[in-house]
Write an enzyme that holds these catalytic residues in place. Sequence first.
Site, PDB file in Angstrom:
ATOM      1  N   LYS A  44      -7.106  -7.623 -16.890  1.00 33.96           N
ATOM      2  CA  LYS A  44      -8.371  -8.189 -16.411  1.00 33.96           C
ATOM      3  C   LYS A  44      -9.475  -7.950 -17.440  1.00 33.96           C
ATOM      4  O   LYS A  44      -9.324  -7.114 -18.344  1.00 33.96           O
ATOM      5  CB  LYS A  44      -8.737  -7.541 -15.071  1.00 33.96           C
ATOM      6  CG  LYS A  44      -8.888  -6.030 -15.150  1.00 33.96           C
ATOM      7  CD  LYS A  44      -8.996  -5.412 -13.757  1.00 33.96           C
ATOM      8  CE  LYS A  44      -9.186  -3.905 -13.843  1.00 33.96           C
ATOM      9  NZ  LYS A  44      -9.216  -3.274 -12.519  1.00 33.96           N
ATOM     10  N   ARG A 142     -12.670  -0.327  -0.407  1.00 29.33           N
ATOM     11  CA  ARG A 142     -13.050  -1.538  -1.144  1.00 29.33           C
ATOM     12  C   ARG A 142     -12.188  -2.645  -0.535  1.00 29.33           C
ATOM     13  O   ARG A 142     -12.394  -3.005   0.609  1.00 29.33           O
ATOM     14  CB  ARG A 142     -12.800  -1.318  -2.647  1.00 29.33           C
ATOM     15  CG  ARG A 142     -13.411  -2.358  -3.538  1.00 29.33           C
ATOM     16  CD  ARG A 142     -13.276  -2.009  -5.026  1.00 29.33           C
ATOM     17  NE  ARG A 142     -11.910  -1.939  -5.492  1.00 29.33           N
ATOM     18  CZ  ARG A 142     -11.559  -1.718  -6.775  1.00 29.33           C
ATOM     19  NH1 ARG A 142     -12.503  -1.546  -7.693  1.00 29.33           N
ATOM     20  NH2 ARG A 142     -10.305  -1.671  -7.133  1.00 29.33           N
ATOM     21  N   TYR A 289     -37.588  -3.557 -34.045  1.00 27.32           N
ATOM     22  CA  TYR A 289     -38.488  -3.881 -32.933  1.00 27.32           C
ATOM     23  C   TYR A 289     -39.247  -2.663 -32.440  1.00 27.32           C
ATOM     24  O   TYR A 289     -38.716  -1.552 -32.408  1.00 27.32           O
ATOM     25  CB  TYR A 289     -37.686  -4.453 -31.762  1.00 27.32           C
ATOM     26  CG  TYR A 289     -37.230  -5.880 -31.978  1.00 27.32           C
ATOM     27  CD1 TYR A 289     -38.160  -6.900 -32.148  1.00 27.32           C
ATOM     28  CD2 TYR A 289     -35.877  -6.190 -31.997  1.00 27.32           C
ATOM     29  CE1 TYR A 289     -37.738  -8.203 -32.341  1.00 27.32           C
ATOM     30  CE2 TYR A 289     -35.447  -7.500 -32.180  1.00 27.32           C
ATOM     31  CZ  TYR A 289     -36.387  -8.505 -32.357  1.00 27.32           C
ATOM     32  OH  TYR A 289     -35.977  -9.789 -32.538  1.00 27.32           O
ATOM     33  N   MET A 338     -30.209  -7.889 -30.585  1.00 24.34           N
ATOM     34  CA  MET A 338     -29.191  -8.696 -29.916  1.00 24.34           C
ATOM     35  C   MET A 338     -27.990  -8.952 -30.835  1.00 24.34           C
ATOM     36  O   MET A 338     -26.843  -8.885 -30.401  1.00 24.34           O
ATOM     37  CB  MET A 338     -29.787 -10.027 -29.457  1.00 24.34           C
ATOM     38  CG  MET A 338     -28.816 -10.860 -28.639  1.00 24.34           C
ATOM     39  SD  MET A 338     -29.495 -12.451 -28.155  1.00 24.34           S
ATOM     40  CE  MET A 338     -30.538 -12.001 -26.790  1.00 24.34           C
TER      41      MET A 338
HETATM   42  C1  LIG Z   1      -8.494  -2.162 -12.723  1.00 24.58           C
HETATM   43  C2  LIG Z   1      -7.466  -1.765 -11.736  1.00 24.58           C
HETATM   44  C3  LIG Z   1      -6.331  -1.062 -12.175  1.00 24.58           C
HETATM   45  C4  LIG Z   1      -6.198  -0.484 -13.572  1.00 24.58           C
HETATM   46  O1  LIG Z   1      -6.958   0.705 -13.602  1.00 24.58           O
HETATM   47  P1  LIG Z   1      -6.968   1.729 -14.840  1.00 24.58           P
HETATM   48  O2  LIG Z   1      -7.661   2.913 -14.286  1.00 24.58           O
HETATM   49  O3  LIG Z   1      -7.715   1.084 -15.944  1.00 24.58           O
HETATM   50  O4  LIG Z   1      -5.549   2.001 -15.202  1.00 24.58           O
HETATM   51  C5  LIG Z   1      -5.336  -0.839 -11.239  1.00 24.58           C
HETATM   52  N1  LIG Z   1      -5.459  -1.267  -9.957  1.00 24.58           N
HETATM   53  C6  LIG Z   1      -6.547  -1.904  -9.509  1.00 24.58           C
HETATM   54  C7  LIG Z   1      -6.608  -2.330  -8.085  1.00 24.58           C
HETATM   55  C8  LIG Z   1      -7.594  -2.167 -10.370  1.00 24.58           C
HETATM   56  O5  LIG Z   1      -8.685  -2.783  -9.915  1.00 24.58           O
END
Ligand SMILES: *Cc1c(COP(=O)(O)O)cnc(C)c1O
Length: 398
Positions: A44, A142, A289, A338
């Site tokens: 992700k 969550r 800046y 930036m």
């Molecule tokens: C992002 C995520 C992971 C990976 O987590 P890490 O701590 O980076 O290994 C695993 N499971 C879920 C549900 C996540 O959101």
Amino acid sequence: MNLSKTSSFSTRAWIELDRKALAGNVRFLRSRLPQGCSLMPAVKADAYGHGAILIARELNRLGVEAFCVACIQEAVLLRENGIVGEILILGYTHPVQFPLIQKYNLIQTAVDYEYAKQLNLYARRQNKKLRVHIGVDTGMHRLGERSENIEKLSAICSLSNLSIDGIFSHLCAADGSTEREKQFTEKQISAFSHVLQKLKTHPFFKNAPPKTHLLSSYGILRYPEFAGDYARVGIALYGVLSTEKDTTLYQTSVSQHVNAHDFILTPVLSLKARVAIVKELYKGESAGYGLAFTAERDMRLAAITIGYADGLPRIAAAHGGSVLLHGRRAPIIGRICMDQTLVDISGIPGVQAGDTAVLIGRSGSESISAGHLAEQSATITNELLSRLGSRLERVWKE
Ligand SMILES: *Cc1c(COP(=O)(O)O)cnc(C)c1O
């Protein structure tokens, strides 16, 4: 200007990826997991900034056959770039996007019973089956159906247009070292196994037991015995832990048990940028800046072609941030812009326009870790890396 082959198209600011490090991390993480548990890397957020397509392709080559992502756009992008294997969407997908789940052969998380019913309704209307993994909330609060709602969890299994391919939960304090966090993690683990125990008798479970998974990076390192079928590894796969302290502690503790060359989590990513210009700054003049920096003596500075839009946090300037040039440390001065950053090169002879500055990685015998820069930026490596900008080129180190 002598541009090396590696960086021949890395003209401004770029990420260099280390293939060997990635392969080594995969090997190491696999060695920590019990037989029968496969890695399901979290790619992700553009593989935590590394570049999801490059990383997932390489992982496919290393025999990785399952991935998880946060959202459906990320999953579709992987498929459109030829990534094979299972792709689990960990987060919420809006119902208008349900058709994509089937079209791209993806797996959607059933985030609770109500959502599972929506997925099922859609699938029934299409006369299809949708593949899901059931999310179980064991205390993070969550996503996931609450672990004590066995009836609802069981009812999800009975939805006839869903193919329940997996069931999982997520630990939210596995990285912690306090007694409270350890006890909480154990409570989560037992809540999850309780759910599995209860659902065992469900006819669906009997016929086609779904894959189970619970662990992400810290879980793999600390509770590998509870792995199940998949381990959703994110940050550790990229060769770092969330903080510099954790990385150091872990490296030290493991190196006592494991063969030195068996073990190693090696950072996959280096962050580099060009020197655009070198110039004098005379005593009493300010730079950047807001007149935030004033020279106390005559000095030389270089402008580096990377800025906060590339993911270099502004706050790092005020907390001792520096870059490496010719194997030496050049402190960041003034405010990070930036697209550019000014550094003090007074102590470093021979710096020229076109030289490479290292923001994360090695230069000579000096190095700056992601953990160190994250610390200077008042955050964790996960945030620092995942915010590295889309403007950065991503290339494999030769
Ligand atoms: C992002 C995520 C992971 C990976 O987590 P890490 O701590 O980076 O290994 C695993 N499971 C879920 C549900 C996540 O959101």
